[in-house]
Design a protein around this motif. Sequence first.
Motif, PDB file in Angstrom:
ATOM      1  N   GLU A  15       0.818  -1.206   0.000  1.00 51.32           N
ATOM      2  CA  GLU A  15       0.000   0.000   0.000  1.00 51.32           C
ATOM      3  C   GLU A  15       0.856   1.263   0.000  1.00 51.32           C
ATOM      4  O   GLU A  15       0.546   2.246  -0.695  1.00 51.32           O
ATOM      5  CB  GLU A  15      -0.937  -0.009   1.213  1.00 51.32           C
ATOM      6  CG  GLU A  15      -1.883   1.171   1.297  1.00 51.32           C
ATOM      7  CD  GLU A  15      -2.902   1.219   0.149  1.00 51.32           C
ATOM      8  OE1 GLU A  15      -3.572   2.261   0.012  1.00 51.32           O
ATOM      9  OE2 GLU A  15      -3.011   0.236  -0.603  1.00 51.32           O
ATOM     10  N   LEU A  16       1.946   1.262   0.761  1.00 46.05           N
ATOM     11  CA  LEU A  16       2.847   2.414   0.761  1.00 46.05           C
ATOM     12  C   LEU A  16       3.452   2.641  -0.628  1.00 46.05           C
ATOM     13  O   LEU A  16       3.538   3.782  -1.103  1.00 46.05           O
ATOM     14  CB  LEU A  16       3.962   2.210   1.793  1.00 46.05           C
ATOM     15  CG  LEU A  16       3.568   2.315   3.260  1.00 46.05           C
ATOM     16  CD1 LEU A  16       4.703   1.811   4.156  1.00 46.05           C
ATOM     17  CD2 LEU A  16       3.202   3.756   3.627  1.00 46.05           C
ATOM     18  N   THR A  19       0.725   3.959  -3.136  1.00 47.77           N
ATOM     19  CA  THR A  19       0.260   5.332  -2.974  1.00 47.77           C
ATOM     20  C   THR A  19       1.382   6.365  -3.133  1.00 47.77           C
ATOM     21  O   THR A  19       1.108   7.513  -3.483  1.00 47.77           O
ATOM     22  CB  THR A  19      -0.392   5.507  -1.592  1.00 47.77           C
ATOM     23  OG1 THR A  19       0.528   5.089  -0.570  1.00 47.77           O
ATOM     24  CG2 THR A  19      -1.668   4.678  -1.494  1.00 47.77           C
ATOM     25  N   GLN A  20       2.634   5.963  -2.889  1.00 48.27           N
ATOM     26  CA  GLN A  20       3.713   6.957  -2.905  1.00 48.27           C
ATOM     27  C   GLN A  20       4.727   6.758  -4.033  1.00 48.27           C
ATOM     28  O   GLN A  20       5.341   7.731  -4.482  1.00 48.27           O
ATOM     29  CB  GLN A  20       4.436   6.949  -1.555  1.00 48.27           C
ATOM     30  CG  GLN A  20       3.504   7.327  -0.395  1.00 48.27           C
ATOM     31  CD  GLN A  20       4.245   7.554   0.907  1.00 48.27           C
ATOM     32  OE1 GLN A  20       5.354   8.098   0.920  1.00 48.27           O
ATOM     33  NE2 GLN A  20       3.639   7.165   2.020  1.00 48.27           N
ATOM     34  N   GLY A  87      10.090   7.905   1.665  1.00 47.25           N
ATOM     35  CA  GLY A  87       8.641   7.868   1.815  1.00 47.25           C
ATOM     36  C   GLY A  87       8.150   8.677   2.998  1.00 47.25           C
ATOM     37  O   GLY A  87       8.891   8.945   3.954  1.00 47.25           O
ATOM     38  N   GLU A  88       6.890   9.047   2.942  1.00 52.93           N
ATOM     39  CA  GLU A  88       6.241   9.820   3.997  1.00 52.93           C
ATOM     40  C   GLU A  88       5.361   8.919   4.848  1.00 52.93           C
ATOM     41  O   GLU A  88       4.972   7.825   4.433  1.00 52.93           O
ATOM     42  CB  GLU A  88       5.380  10.920   3.365  1.00 52.93           C
ATOM     43  CG  GLU A  88       6.145  11.922   2.526  1.00 52.93           C
ATOM     44  CD  GLU A  88       7.103  12.753   3.344  1.00 52.93           C
ATOM     45  OE1 GLU A  88       6.836  12.953   4.553  1.00 52.93           O
ATOM     46  OE2 GLU A  88       8.135  13.198   2.789  1.00 52.93           O
ATOM     47  N   PRO A  89       5.018   9.353   6.075  1.00 56.25           N
ATOM     48  CA  PRO A  89       4.033   8.601   6.857  1.00 56.25           C
ATOM     49  C   PRO A  89       2.742   8.439   6.056  1.00 56.25           C
ATOM     50  O   PRO A  89       2.355   9.333   5.296  1.00 56.25           O
ATOM     51  CB  PRO A  89       3.824   9.477   8.089  1.00 56.25           C
ATOM     52  CG  PRO A  89       5.061  10.320   8.191  1.00 56.25           C
ATOM     53  CD  PRO A  89       5.500  10.558   6.779  1.00 56.25           C
ATOM     54  N   GLY A  90       2.110   7.314   6.232  1.00 60.63           N
ATOM     55  CA  GLY A  90       0.865   7.093   5.507  1.00 60.63           C
ATOM     56  C   GLY A  90       0.427   5.650   5.599  1.00 60.63           C
ATOM     57  O   GLY A  90       1.182   4.776   6.034  1.00 60.63           O
ATOM     58  N   SER A  91      -0.827   5.398   5.212  1.00 55.67           N
ATOM     59  CA  SER A  91      -1.400   4.045   5.208  1.00 55.67           C
ATOM     60  C   SER A  91      -1.298   3.394   6.588  1.00 55.67           C
ATOM     61  O   SER A  91      -1.148   2.174   6.710  1.00 55.67           O
ATOM     62  CB  SER A  91      -0.704   3.167   4.155  1.00 55.67           C
ATOM     63  OG  SER A  91      -0.771   3.765   2.876  1.00 55.67           O
ATOM     64  N   ARG A  96       8.633   8.381   8.462  1.00 52.07           N
ATOM     65  CA  ARG A  96       9.231   8.372   7.137  1.00 52.07           C
ATOM     66  C   ARG A  96      10.021   7.073   6.967  1.00 52.07           C
ATOM     67  O   ARG A  96      10.469   6.465   7.940  1.00 52.07           O
ATOM     68  CB  ARG A  96      10.121   9.594   6.939  1.00 52.07           C
ATOM     69  CG  ARG A  96       9.361  10.910   7.093  1.00 52.07           C
ATOM     70  CD  ARG A  96      10.206  12.099   6.731  1.00 52.07           C
ATOM     71  NE  ARG A  96      10.176  12.352   5.297  1.00 52.07           N
ATOM     72  CZ  ARG A  96      10.835  13.353   4.704  1.00 52.07           C
ATOM     73  NH1 ARG A  96      11.595  14.157   5.417  1.00 52.07           N
ATOM     74  NH2 ARG A  96      10.744  13.534   3.407  1.00 52.07           N
TER      75      ARG A  96
END
Length: 289
Positions: A15-16, A19-20, A87-91, A96
């Motif tokens: 997922e990361l 989306t990124q 990468g950024e925080p997410g999902s 990071r």
Amino acid sequence: MHDGEVATNVSLVDELIRTQFPRWHGLPITHVRHGGTSHAIYRLGDELAVRLPHRDWSTGQAERETAVLRLLTRHLPIAVPEPVGLGEPGSGFPSRWTVVRWLPGDTATVGAVREDTPVRLAELIHALQGIEVNGQQWVPHRGNAHQEKGDDRVRECIAELGGDQRLVDLWQEALDAPRWDGPGRWLHADLHGGNLLFTDGELTGVVDWGCAGVGDPAGDLMPAWLFFDEPGRRAFRRELSFDDATWRRARGWALHLAVLGLPYYRDTNPVFADICRHTLHQLLAERAG
């Protein structure tokens, strides 16, 4: 391994990436088992790896490692990971994280490497410590100017491991050694066997630069005990011209890693626990000799 550790799995990584970094979405994702303590690692296709910090103190290492490697890589004689995505925080993941080029090779035990390994590792340290600092202020995890801050915890852990007075004496000698008064030097600061990669017995890569920084060169002399046996240690020391005080501080950093690491990881990370046992054995064997 840790209370409050952030859980990761293949679905999260998928997922990361989707989306990124959609250009890499669809590549196979495989969890990599390793002896590290602060990151989950997933192989992404054949040429990439994803590194996810999963404990509180490793938060911020993604940015640090990316910046350090971009500064240092071209100066080093041994392969290191090439950052290709931050990468950024997410999902649901809070920190990071990084995508790096996959480095081939395997970690190895002392008996499985070539006789030139001490020379190869010393070449890396020479090259690393010869890089111009240019005012960088990153403080290394080990090799910083405040070894004494670990005093209480080191003594508690020595007691927990049986209270060997020889270890207490080694630690006190490190604390009593004159402090480094030269200019700070670049350090990897975590040069144990789990971060060294070998191909057919040859040292070909060094990974996990999240603890790197500028400080006392003693912080990168730890492999003398963390990785080598007595013959390897002699060869390693011949290649590195430091005074006795620096080697005493280096013993202190090696001891610090081992006595804190063994009781903490004894039941959860057998690879790292074995590194700690090897280190303590080498420190005591050297003292007996």
